[in-house]
Scaffold this motif. Structure first.
Motif, short mmCIF file in Angstrom:
data_model
loop_
_atom_site.label_atom_id
_atom_site.label_comp_id
_atom_site.label_asym_id
_atom_site.label_seq_id
_atom_site.Cartn_x
_atom_site.Cartn_y
_atom_site.Cartn_z
N TYR A 81 46.77 -8.01 3.26
CA TYR A 81 47.13 -6.68 3.73
C TYR A 81 47.16 -5.64 2.62
CZ TYR A 81 48.05 -8.17 8.47
OH TYR A 81 47.90 -8.63 9.74
N GLY A 82 47.37 -6.06 1.38
CA GLY A 82 47.33 -5.10 0.29
C GLY A 82 45.98 -4.43 0.16
N VAL A 83 44.93 -5.11 0.63
CA VAL A 83 43.56 -4.58 0.59
C VAL A 83 43.10 -4.12 1.98
CG1 VAL A 83 41.15 -5.17 0.15
CG2 VAL A 83 42.91 -5.90 -1.45
N LEU A 84 43.47 -4.88 3.01
CA LEU A 84 42.96 -4.60 4.35
C LEU A 84 43.45 -3.26 4.89
CD1 LEU A 84 41.47 -5.43 6.92
CD2 LEU A 84 43.54 -6.66 7.63
N ILE A 85 44.73 -2.96 4.74
CA ILE A 85 45.26 -1.72 5.31
C ILE A 85 44.55 -0.50 4.73
CG2 ILE A 85 47.32 -0.26 5.48
CD1 ILE A 85 48.97 -2.83 5.72
N PRO A 86 44.46 -0.36 3.39
CA PRO A 86 43.71 0.80 2.88
C PRO A 86 42.22 0.74 3.22
CG PRO A 86 44.42 -0.63 1.08
CD PRO A 86 45.13 -1.10 2.30
N ALA A 87 41.66 -0.45 3.36
CA ALA A 87 40.24 -0.55 3.73
C ALA A 87 40.01 -0.03 5.14
CB ALA A 87 39.76 -2.00 3.61
N LEU A 88 40.92 -0.32 6.06
CA LEU A 88 40.80 0.21 7.42
C LEU A 88 40.91 1.73 7.43
CD1 LEU A 88 42.95 -2.41 9.37
CD2 LEU A 88 40.47 -2.14 9.48
N LEU A 89 41.85 2.27 6.64
CA LEU A 89 42.00 3.72 6.56
C LEU A 89 40.75 4.36 5.96
CD1 LEU A 89 45.71 3.94 5.34
CD2 LEU A 89 44.83 4.42 7.64
N LEU A 90 40.22 3.73 4.90
CA LEU A 90 39.00 4.25 4.29
C LEU A 90 37.84 4.23 5.29
CD1 LEU A 90 37.60 3.75 0.78
CD2 LEU A 90 36.22 2.92 2.68
N THR A 91 37.74 3.18 6.08
CA THR A 91 36.68 3.09 7.08
C THR A 91 36.77 4.22 8.08
OG1 THR A 91 36.61 0.66 6.86
CG2 THR A 91 35.65 1.62 8.85
N VAL A 92 37.97 4.50 8.56
CA VAL A 92 38.16 5.59 9.52
C VAL A 92 37.74 6.92 8.91
CG1 VAL A 92 39.88 6.91 10.81
CG2 VAL A 92 39.98 4.41 10.79
N VAL A 93 38.17 7.19 7.68
CA VAL A 93 37.86 8.46 7.02
C VAL A 93 36.37 8.57 6.72
CG1 VAL A 93 38.22 9.82 4.92
CG2 VAL A 93 40.16 8.70 6.04
N PHE A 94 35.78 7.52 6.15
CA PHE A 94 34.36 7.55 5.81
C PHE A 94 33.49 7.68 7.06
CE2 PHE A 94 33.85 5.58 1.30
CZ PHE A 94 34.74 6.51 0.81
N ASP A 95 33.85 6.97 8.13
CA ASP A 95 33.06 7.05 9.37
C ASP A 95 33.14 8.45 9.97
OD1 ASP A 95 32.40 4.44 9.03
OD2 ASP A 95 33.51 3.67 10.76
N ALA A 96 34.32 9.04 9.96
CA ALA A 96 34.48 10.38 10.51
C ALA A 96 33.67 11.40 9.70
CB ALA A 96 35.96 10.78 10.53
N LEU A 97 33.75 11.30 8.38
CA LEU A 97 33.01 12.22 7.52
C LEU A 97 31.50 12.03 7.66
CD1 LEU A 97 33.00 14.37 5.32
CD2 LEU A 97 33.27 12.55 3.61
N GLY A 98 31.06 10.77 7.65
CA GLY A 98 29.62 10.49 7.77
C GLY A 98 29.05 10.92 9.09
N ARG A 99 29.78 10.73 10.18
CA ARG A 99 29.29 11.14 11.50
C ARG A 99 29.26 12.66 11.62
NH1 ARG A 99 32.54 8.21 16.06
NH2 ARG A 99 30.75 8.85 17.34
N TRP A 100 30.16 13.33 10.93
CA TRP A 100 30.14 14.79 10.93
C TRP A 100 28.91 15.33 10.19
CZ3 TRP A 100 31.12 18.23 6.66
CH2 TRP A 100 31.21 19.58 7.04
N VAL A 101 28.54 14.66 9.09
CA VAL A 101 27.39 15.10 8.30
C VAL A 101 26.08 14.73 9.00
CG1 VAL A 101 26.15 14.79 6.12
CG2 VAL A 101 28.65 14.95 6.12
N ASP A 102 25.97 13.48 9.47
CA ASP A 102 24.71 13.01 10.06
C ASP A 102 25.00 11.95 11.11
OD1 ASP A 102 22.15 12.29 10.70
OD2 ASP A 102 21.70 11.33 8.78
N PRO A 103 25.20 12.34 12.36
CA PRO A 103 25.50 11.37 13.42
C PRO A 103 24.41 10.31 13.58
CG PRO A 103 25.91 13.61 14.17
CD PRO A 103 25.20 13.72 12.86
N ALA A 104 23.17 10.65 13.22
CA ALA A 104 22.07 9.69 13.39
C ALA A 104 22.21 8.48 12.47
CB ALA A 104 20.74 10.39 13.12
#
Length: 375
Positions: A81-104
């Motif tokens: 969990y010391g790695v998984l919790i921040p990894a899940l948060l990073l995934t949410v942030v990165f996915d949101a940012l990437g989809r905003w830039v280029d949904p394709a």
């Protein structure tokens, strides 16, 4: 476990993490197919099997060292969990940012949009592949988290077998097996081969020098020869025939090459047994610059594994396709993100555990004894 053998495990761990990264980076959508031979050789999936065998060995050694279910569970939970919790948060942030830039850049089947509730529930319980609970779910762009779902099931089954007894053990093993489902159980033997290697090590029964060399060299050579001969495809075909008329990919998911995975895991286990025999004859090891570099990379291997895929997706969305040295930029920036992540969340594990024990000690009147139990 001698320093030489420990270093070799770190080398394999670091190599497997980088292989997974390169194998995924070779996808058409990231690098146009210029390195597609890595996909054809399925090196990323094979590297995960290396992780499973190493995990079985290391977890069995940790259980022997920990000596109690409480200490074992505390160390495994904090490690994950010391790695998984921040990894899940990073995934949410990165996915949101990437989809905003280029949904394709975020298309099925390599991306599956999930609600915040599902990300928390399925991600934090590490059960995205537990088919006895609910349908399989890809956590956004972070597909590699599937193997963590397997790992946690393996840990729980192993701890139940080692630390519990009698009818309780039997009931919990059966219950966990039903909840985890067939795909996870299909790769469990690969993980247990690592446990078997540790058991032989714990018996202090090192192989003879000639046998150690034979296993250390013969294991990888045998795996390579069998891979070149087309055995994985043959075994996959046999699996498909055995499960017909059902689609074996749908039935087994990420375990659709379970037979080849066991063959590969057997070769890896033989290799580790041989290396142990060689390392036991050289118990000391100089701390060279190469050794420190290997240990440093291995110390971030968990972060590489859980962060590289959302990083690749984000970089695919934001990096111009005509950028000079595009692939080197993608590889270098991905590693930079992963190692920065490791610096913040993976490497401070000892501090995190100490902080949690301190908090527990302040909140619980009887935690002084528990502190000694967990350390």
């Amino acid at each position: 476990m001698t320093p030489g053998f420990s270093l070799w495990l770190d080398l394999l761990r670091a190599g497997a993490a980088l292989t997974v990264l390169l194998g995924h980076m070779a996808h058409l959508r990231f690098t146009r197919g210029d390195y597609y031979v890595l996909r054809e050789w399925n090196v990323a999936s094979d590297a995960v099997i290396v992780f499973f065998v190493l995990s079985g060995l290391v977890i069995a050694a940790a259980a022997a060292r920990d000596g109690s279910l409480g200490r074992f569970a505390f160390k495994r939970v904090t490690r994950i969990y010391g790695v998984l919790i921040p990894a899940l948060l990073l995934t949410v942030v990165f996915d949101a940012l990437g989809r905003w830039v280029d949904p394709a850049a975020y298309q099925a089947p390599f991306f599956e949009p999930v609600s915040g509730a599902d990300m928390l529930l399925r991600g934090l319980t590490v059960t995205s592949e537990w088919q006895g609970l609910w349908p399989r779910l890809r956590l956004g762009s972070n597909g590699p988290l599937w193997s963590l779902s397997y790992e946690v099931a393996f840990y729980m089954l192993f701890a139940t077998c080692v630390f519990l007894h009698g009818l309780v053990r039997v009931i919990l093993v059966l219950l966990l097996g039903l909840l985890a489902g067939l795909p996870i159980l299909a790769l469990l033997p690969c993980w247990w081969l690592g446990v078997l290697v540790w058991w032989r090590m714990d018996q202090k029964a090192a192989p003879s020098l000639s046998m150690a060399w034979l296993c250390a060299i013969g294991g990888p050579v045998c795996a390579l020869v069998l891979k070149i001969s087309g055995l994985p495809d043959l075994l996959s075909q046999r699996t498909a025939e055995a499960l017909a008329p059902f689609n074996h990919h749908l039935v087994l998911g990420y375990s659709d090459e379970a037979l080849w995975s066991f063959v590969l895991a057997s070769c890896i286990a033989l290799h580790l047994w041989g290396v142990y025999g060689l390392a036991s004859r050289r118990p000391s090891l100089e701390q060279t610059a190469h050794a420190r570099a290997i240990r440093w990379i291995a110390g971030g291997s968990f972060s590489i594994y859980v962060v590289h895929y959302p990083s690749l997706h984000l970089l695919d969305a934001v990096l111009p396709n005509d950028l000079p040295g595009h692939d080197l930029w993608m590889f270098g920036l991905t590693l930079t993100i992963c190692f920065a992540f490791a610096r913040m969340f993976e490497r401070p594990l000892a501090w995190q555990r100490g902080w949690l024990i301190g908090v527990w000690q302040r909140l619980s009147p009887g935690a002084a004894a528990a502190k000694l139990e967990m350390e």
